[in-house]
Design an enzyme around this catalytic site. Structure first.
Site: not given
Ligand code: AMP
Length: 123
Positions: A35-36, A93, A102, A106, A108
């Site tokens: 995760d970024i 989520n 997103v 995914h 986590h």
């Molecule tokens: P969610 O709120 O469950 O949709 O989580 C989205 C996750 O994606 C968050 O923890 C972000 O930090 C992560 N994220 C967004 N952009 C990137 C990226 N380019 N590379 C890796 N993780 C990302």
């Protein structure tokens, strides 16, 4: 919930190689990357390569091969991230109430410290 897949989301771009990622594991049907913006010492995201919006969409529409591959990828990431021994939390989520940012499924994988209670009790 609407399961129409929006192919300009950031994880679709990662899967197409349009933006970089820190890959932890790649399998036939799944990709895992750091995760970024990590919220724990270990914070890895595991995504299916197919166009699935969220968990219930994936469970209903993915093939058995994709589901098996993804499930095994999540388990392997727990080992690769070094959290299998001491414990971890999986979070997926979904939608508005799940506060999904997103719109590509995914999971986590979080660990590396005591994570605290999952949610606050309903009052
Ligand atoms: P969610 O709120 O469950 O949709 O989580 C989205 C996750 O994606 C968050 O923890 C972000 O930090 C992560 N994220 C967004 N952009 C990137 C990226 N380019 N590379 C890796 N993780 C990302």
């Amino acid at each position: 919930m609407d399961h129409t897949y929006e192919d300009q989301n950031i994880f679709a771009k990662i899967l197409r190689g349009e933006i970089p990622n820190a890959t932890v594991l790649e399998t036939e049907h799944s990709l895992a990357f750091n995760d970024i913006s990590p919220q724990a010492p270990a914070h890895v995201l595991v995504i299916p390569k197919g166009p699935y919006v969220c968990f219930d969409h994936f469970a209903a529409a993915a093939s058995d091969a994709e589901i098996a591959d993804f499930t095994r990828a999540v388990g392997e990431v727990c080992r690769l991230a070094g959290v299998a021994a001491d414990g971890y939390r999986l979070i997926a989520n979904a939608g508005r109430d799940g506060v999904q940012d997103v719109p590509h499924l995914h999971v986590h994988v979080l660990g590396g410290r005591r994570l605290g209670r999952m949610l606050s009790p309903v009052s």
